[in-house]
Design a protein around this motif. Structure first.
Motif, PDB file in Angstrom:
ATOM      1  N   ASN A   1      16.445  30.212  22.467  1.00  0.00           N
ATOM      2  CA  ASN A   1      14.987  30.552  22.586  1.00  0.00           C
ATOM      3  C   ASN A   1      14.111  30.515  21.179  1.00  0.00           C
ATOM      4  N   LYS A   2      13.052  30.123  21.244  1.00  0.00           N
ATOM      5  CA  LYS A   2      11.938  30.392  20.485  1.00  0.00           C
ATOM      6  C   LYS A   2      11.421  31.731  20.284  1.00  0.00           C
ATOM      7  N   LYS A   3      11.655  32.153  19.085  1.00  0.00           N
ATOM      8  CA  LYS A   3      10.841  33.483  18.545  1.00  0.00           C
ATOM      9  C   LYS A   3       9.583  33.248  17.997  1.00  0.00           C
ATOM     10  N   HIS A   4       9.349  32.252  17.234  1.00  0.00           N
ATOM     11  CA  HIS A   4       8.015  31.833  16.779  1.00  0.00           C
ATOM     12  C   HIS A   4       7.978  30.305  16.444  1.00  0.00           C
ATOM     13  N   ALA A   5       6.877  29.820  16.542  1.00  0.00           N
ATOM     14  CA  ALA A   5       6.617  28.449  16.132  1.00  0.00           C
ATOM     15  C   ALA A   5       5.375  28.293  15.295  1.00  0.00           C
ATOM     16  N   TYR A   6       5.347  27.434  14.253  1.00  0.00           N
ATOM     17  CA  TYR A   6       4.296  27.440  13.375  1.00  0.00           C
ATOM     18  C   TYR A   6       3.824  25.908  13.183  1.00  0.00           C
TER      19      TYR A   6
ATOM     20  N   GLY B   1       0.841  -1.241  -0.129  1.00  0.00           N
ATOM     21  CA  GLY B   1      -0.011  -0.145  -0.222  1.00  0.00           C
ATOM     22  C   GLY B   1       0.896   1.041  -0.011  1.00  0.00           C
ATOM     23  N   ILE B   2       0.453   2.159  -0.542  1.00  0.00           N
ATOM     24  CA  ILE B   2       1.083   3.590  -0.436  1.00  0.00           C
ATOM     25  C   ILE B   2      -0.140   4.638   0.032  1.00  0.00           C
ATOM     26  N   THR B   3       0.095   5.447   0.901  1.00  0.00           N
ATOM     27  CA  THR B   3      -0.633   6.143   1.782  1.00  0.00           C
ATOM     28  C   THR B   3      -0.005   7.707   1.607  1.00  0.00           C
ATOM     29  N   GLY B   4      -1.048   8.774   1.039  1.00  0.00           N
ATOM     30  CA  GLY B   4      -0.478   9.970   1.246  1.00  0.00           C
ATOM     31  C   GLY B   4      -1.034  10.615   2.467  1.00  0.00           C
ATOM     32  N   MET B   5      -0.158  11.331   3.219  1.00  0.00           N
ATOM     33  CA  MET B   5      -0.624  11.814   4.626  1.00  0.00           C
ATOM     34  C   MET B   5       0.122  13.154   4.929  1.00  0.00           C
ATOM     35  N   TYR B   6      -0.670  13.939   5.633  1.00  0.00           N
ATOM     36  CA  TYR B   6       0.072  15.189   6.148  1.00  0.00           C
ATOM     37  C   TYR B   6       0.578  14.903   7.461  1.00  0.00           C
ATOM     38  N   VAL B   7       1.787  14.949   7.718  1.00  0.00           N
ATOM     39  CA  VAL B   7       2.389  14.752   8.976  1.00  0.00           C
ATOM     40  C   VAL B   7       2.525  16.207   9.695  1.00  0.00           C
ATOM     41  N   PRO B   8       2.076  16.231  10.928  1.00  0.00           N
ATOM     42  CA  PRO B   8       2.321  17.430  11.620  1.00  0.00           C
ATOM     43  C   PRO B   8       3.671  17.674  12.184  1.00  0.00           C
ATOM     44  N   PHE B   9       4.118  18.919  11.878  1.00  0.00           N
ATOM     45  CA  PHE B   9       5.251  19.469  12.310  1.00  0.00           C
ATOM     46  C   PHE B   9       5.236  20.581  12.946  1.00  0.00           C
ATOM     47  N   TRP B  10       6.366  21.234  13.843  1.00  0.00           N
ATOM     48  CA  TRP B  10       6.368  22.706  14.230  1.00  0.00           C
ATOM     49  C   TRP B  10       7.671  23.096  13.552  1.00  0.00           C
ATOM     50  N   LEU B  11       7.453  24.156  12.907  1.00  0.00           N
ATOM     51  CA  LEU B  11       8.477  24.935  12.241  1.00  0.00           C
ATOM     52  C   LEU B  11       8.867  26.280  13.174  1.00  0.00           C
ATOM     53  N   TYR B  12      10.294  26.329  13.556  1.00  0.00           N
ATOM     54  CA  TYR B  12      10.508  26.885  14.690  1.00  0.00           C
ATOM     55  C   TYR B  12      11.512  28.045  14.067  1.00  0.00           C
TER      56      TYR B  12
ATOM     57  N   ASN C   1       1.058  15.328  18.572  1.00  0.00           N
ATOM     58  CA  ASN C   1       0.814  14.789  19.820  1.00  0.00           C
ATOM     59  C   ASN C   1       1.590  15.643  20.910  1.00  0.00           C
ATOM     60  N   TYR C   2       2.702  16.745  20.273  1.00  0.00           N
ATOM     61  CA  TYR C   2       3.343  17.211  21.129  1.00  0.00           C
ATOM     62  C   TYR C   2       3.253  18.867  20.863  1.00  0.00           C
ATOM     63  N   ASP C   3       3.089  19.741  21.533  1.00  0.00           N
ATOM     64  CA  ASP C   3       3.030  21.315  21.472  1.00  0.00           C
ATOM     65  C   ASP C   3       4.572  21.579  21.130  1.00  0.00           C
ATOM     66  N   HIS C   4       4.448  23.040  20.868  1.00  0.00           N
ATOM     67  CA  HIS C   4       5.913  23.646  20.585  1.00  0.00           C
ATOM     68  C   HIS C   4       6.716  23.685  21.898  1.00  0.00           C
ATOM     69  N   LYS C   5       6.222  23.803  22.999  1.00  0.00           N
ATOM     70  CA  LYS C   5       7.022  23.908  24.298  1.00  0.00           C
ATOM     71  C   LYS C   5       7.617  22.582  24.351  1.00  0.00           C
ATOM     72  N   GLU C   6       6.875  21.564  24.203  1.00  0.00           N
ATOM     73  CA  GLU C   6       7.639  20.176  24.470  1.00  0.00           C
ATOM     74  C   GLU C   6       8.761  19.838  23.867  1.00  0.00           C
ATOM     75  N   LEU C   7       8.662  20.254  22.259  1.00  0.00           N
ATOM     76  CA  LEU C   7       9.415  19.925  21.421  1.00  0.00           C
ATOM     77  C   LEU C   7      10.756  21.040  21.391  1.00  0.00           C
TER      78      LEU C   7
END
Length: 342
Positions: free
Chosen positions: A270-275, A132-143, A228-234
């Motif tokens: 330090n984090k300036k922004h996280a998207y 099988g081949i599945t297209g999915m959008y994986v969640p990322f934080w961009l810092y 599953n993890y917010d930007h503070k945790e990562l």
């Protein structure tokens, strides 16, 4: 809330077309621009039971389905799973990189990649056992990160010269101080606990100049996982990811010395922004001799990552070839120096 994008011409569901960047109807072939799609053709349903999430008994992944799904295949491991709980969250990303590689192109690229596996078994290289081949959008934080760095080091410059019958060594000492300010933008960290971090890291780079403001039509026809993890945790992982680049930059500012001995090296990131961002990934499930192999493909660039099986016969032949070549070279050297060939 369940959203359907209905074709204005025939009423069928439309999906996002990675080739054109538009909504496409498989029934009549009509294409529609995402930004100007008629609102009257966006059908939303609000019901108490309209969303569910299921937990795969095999790998534990959390995926989103509509209210009518009772059993399906896990897009992570391919296992059959049963729905358990209601959907408790909502997807609310701020950015997305849409798929630019269709399923057909992804399959073609994967087969080419398999054929390039010089140490893979011949049966694997045919790439004809894709489950099988599945297209999915994986969640990322961009810092967007900022590192303030203070460095103090004792450095030396050593010079050796001759004078008369004597050889002199001259060592000069320098007290070096650096105050550095470094900015890094769009450092990606995957936010899914079930995705392999190393695998996701290897999918880089993505081209972030193609980031779009999130719009739900991009998800039509694909699976999207919530984070599953917010930007503070990562944040610690993001800071760790740029550590080697910070160290390399520090080294570049104290070059030209014979020796460098650091007394102090303070790095404060330090984090300036996280998207919260969704990035496109094709997950490929491949069966070879009763074992399932999972590969990932960057849905924007086509880069494939994963660990294919290794043929011990090919490995032995490869090392045997090296050993044989080395033996011949040594014999030729012996002959040149007056020895015998055998």
């Amino acid at each position: 809330m369940v959203i359907h994008y209905k074709c204005p011409s025939c009423g069928s569901d439309m999906v996002f077309d990675s080739d054109t960047g538009m909504l496409s109807c498989d029934s009549c072939g009509k294409k529609e621009n995402i930004d100007t799609f008629p609102k009257e053709n966006i059908k939303t349903t609000f019901e108490e039971n309209d969303g569910k999430e299921y937990h795969c008994k095999n790998c534990g992944a959390i995926l989103i389905t509509d209210k009518d799904t009772t059993a399906t295949n896990c897009s992570f491991c391919g296992a059959g799973v049963v729905l358990l709980d209601r959907l408790t969250g909502s997807l609310a990303p701020s950015k997305v990189i849409p798929f630019t590689i269709s399923k057909e192109k992804a399959m073609k690229a994967f087969k080419i990649w398999c054929r390039n596996g010089l140490l893979s078994p011949k049966g694997f290289m045919t790439a004809d056992r894709v489950k099988g081949i599945t297209g999915m959008y994986v969640p990322f934080w961009l810092y967007d990160l900022n590192s303030r760095v203070e460095v103090n080091a004792i450095c030396t410059k050593v010079r050796t010269y001759s004078k008369g019958d004597y050889i002199y060594t001259e060592t000069r000492y320098y007290d070096v101080y650096r105050d550095i300010n470094i900015d890094y933008i769009k450092v990606p960290i995957d936010a899914s606990e079930k995705m392999d971090d190393e695998l996701m890291d290897k999918l880089e780079p993505y081209y972030y100049d193609e980031l779009k403001e999130f719009n739900t039509p991009y998800l039509a026809g694909y699976i999207a996982e919530k984070y599953n993890y917010d930007h503070k945790e990562l944040l610690p992982r993001a800071a760790s990811k740029i550590q080697s680049y910070v160290e390399a930059f520090i080294s570049s500012t104290v070059s030209g010395y014979t020796t460098v001995s650091y007394n102090r090296k303070d790095i404060d990131t330090n984090k300036k922004h996280a998207y919260y961002t969704l990035l496109p990934v094709w997950m490929v499930y491949y069966d070879y001799k009763g074992t399932e192999y999972i590969f990932a493909m960057n849905g924007q660039t086509g880069k494939v990552v994963g660990k294919p099986p290794i043929s011990q016969t090919k490995v032995a032949s490869w090392f045997g070839g090296i050993a044989g070549g080395t033996f011949i070279v040594l014999k030729l050297i012996s002959l040149i120096m007056g020895g015998s060939l055998w």
